[in-house]
Write a protein that holds these residues in place. Structure first.
Motif, PDB file in Angstrom:
ATOM      1  N   ALA A   7       5.982  21.497 -25.184  1.00 25.67           N
ATOM      2  CA  ALA A   7       5.419  20.257 -25.714  1.00 25.67           C
ATOM      3  C   ALA A   7       4.272  19.741 -24.843  1.00 25.67           C
ATOM      4  CB  ALA A   7       6.510  19.199 -25.821  1.00 25.67           C
ATOM      5  N   GLU A   8       4.358  19.945 -23.520  1.00 27.67           N
ATOM      6  CA  GLU A   8       3.302  19.445 -22.645  1.00 27.67           C
ATOM      7  C   GLU A   8       1.968  20.142 -22.925  1.00 27.67           C
ATOM      8  OE1 GLU A   8       4.853  20.002 -18.738  1.00 27.67           O
ATOM      9  OE2 GLU A   8       5.819  18.046 -18.691  1.00 27.67           O
ATOM     10  N   PRO A  57       2.078  13.266 -27.664  1.00 32.43           N
ATOM     11  CA  PRO A  57       3.410  13.693 -27.219  1.00 32.43           C
ATOM     12  C   PRO A  57       4.440  13.771 -28.349  1.00 32.43           C
ATOM     13  CG  PRO A  57       2.488  12.072 -25.710  1.00 32.43           C
ATOM     14  CD  PRO A  57       1.574  12.116 -26.888  1.00 32.43           C
ATOM     15  N   LYS A  89       6.288  17.282 -29.675  1.00 33.81           N
ATOM     16  CA  LYS A  89       7.746  17.476 -29.686  1.00 33.81           C
ATOM     17  C   LYS A  89       8.228  17.905 -31.067  1.00 33.81           C
ATOM     18  CE  LYS A  89       8.696  14.236 -25.935  1.00 33.81           C
ATOM     19  NZ  LYS A  89       9.304  12.930 -25.556  1.00 33.81           N
ATOM     20  N   ARG A  90       7.610  17.365 -32.132  1.00 32.33           N
ATOM     21  CA  ARG A  90       7.995  17.774 -33.489  1.00 32.33           C
ATOM     22  C   ARG A  90       7.641  19.235 -33.734  1.00 32.33           C
ATOM     23  NH1 ARG A  90       5.990  12.693 -35.162  1.00 32.33           N
ATOM     24  NH2 ARG A  90       4.154  13.610 -36.138  1.00 32.33           N
ATOM     25  N   ALA A 148      10.301  21.258 -32.019  1.00 30.12           N
ATOM     26  CA  ALA A 148      11.569  21.145 -32.745  1.00 30.12           C
ATOM     27  C   ALA A 148      11.546  21.962 -34.032  1.00 30.12           C
ATOM     28  CB  ALA A 148      11.855  19.670 -33.057  1.00 30.12           C
TER      29      ALA A 148
END
Length: 204
Positions: A74-75, A85, A89-90, A93
């Motif tokens: 994610a980073e 951010p 993350k999505r 996921a």
């Protein structure tokens, strides 16, 4: 002493008290008073490494640099233009739930990624993974309705991206398909289309 001087002394006193309070809060447990714990060695490690990592993550992409959407965390994904951010993350996921994207066509299955963002991200993305082989299980050309992602469903005749997303949304909200006739509960999928697709579909 005039009112102005008294106000100045009160202000200085308040700042001094606030400074002592912040110093007490910032002091690491078990350390001597006045020893500020800017970095926790148990979690942050080397302060210089922490600084270098922060600089790296804030660095904009250079010309020709590409982020691997199938493997990046994610980073690193957050460095992409237009990706913050939360969206990063999505993306991770979605990849963990549905498998590797394998190409730009499957990347728009992530909520929040639309045509405009795809056009902006295209020059900065690469895809080092392949969609999970488990999506084809019952013979050549058959697709498992309970495992397939958008690319596999989109490839079926008469489906397309919109219906593929509707199938996955139905599966996520209602649960796994138990029989092919469950497809008829999805708007836009007629009985004739389901019957025509039956030889290409499997349920496991």
């Amino acid at each position: 002493m005039g009112p102005r001087e008294r106000r100045a002394l009160v202000l200085l006193g308040g700042l001094a008290v606030a400074g002592h309070f912040l110093l007490a809060v910032a002091t690491a447990p078990g350390s001597a008073p006045g020893a500020l714990a800017i970095f926790d060695p148990a979690t942050d490690g080397d302060p210089l490494a922490h600084r270098d990592r922060s600089i790296e993550l804030a660095r904009p992409l250079v010309a020709g640099e590409r982020i691997d959407a199938d493997h990046a965390g994610a980073e690193d994904l957050g460095r992409l233009p237009g990706v913050g951010p939360a969206l990063a993350k999505r993306i991770v996921a979605d990849r963990e739930s549905h498998g590797a994207f394998g190409g730009i066509a499957a990347f728009d299955r992530v909520p929040g990624v639309g045509p405009a963002l795809l056009a902006k991200l295209g020059p900065h993305l690469r895809f080092g993974g392949r969609p999970a082989e488990a999506t084809r299980v019952a013979g050549e050309g058959q697709v498992d309705l309970n495992r397939a992602g958008v690319p596999e469903l989109d490839a079926l005749p008469g489906i397309g991206v919109t219906r593929a997303r509707a199938i996955i949304a139905f599966r996520d909200s209602v649960g796994p398909f138990r029989q092919l006739s469950d497809l008829r509960r999805i708007p836009g999928l007629s009985a004739a289309l389901v019957e025509r697709l039956a030889p290409r579909l499997a349920i496991h």
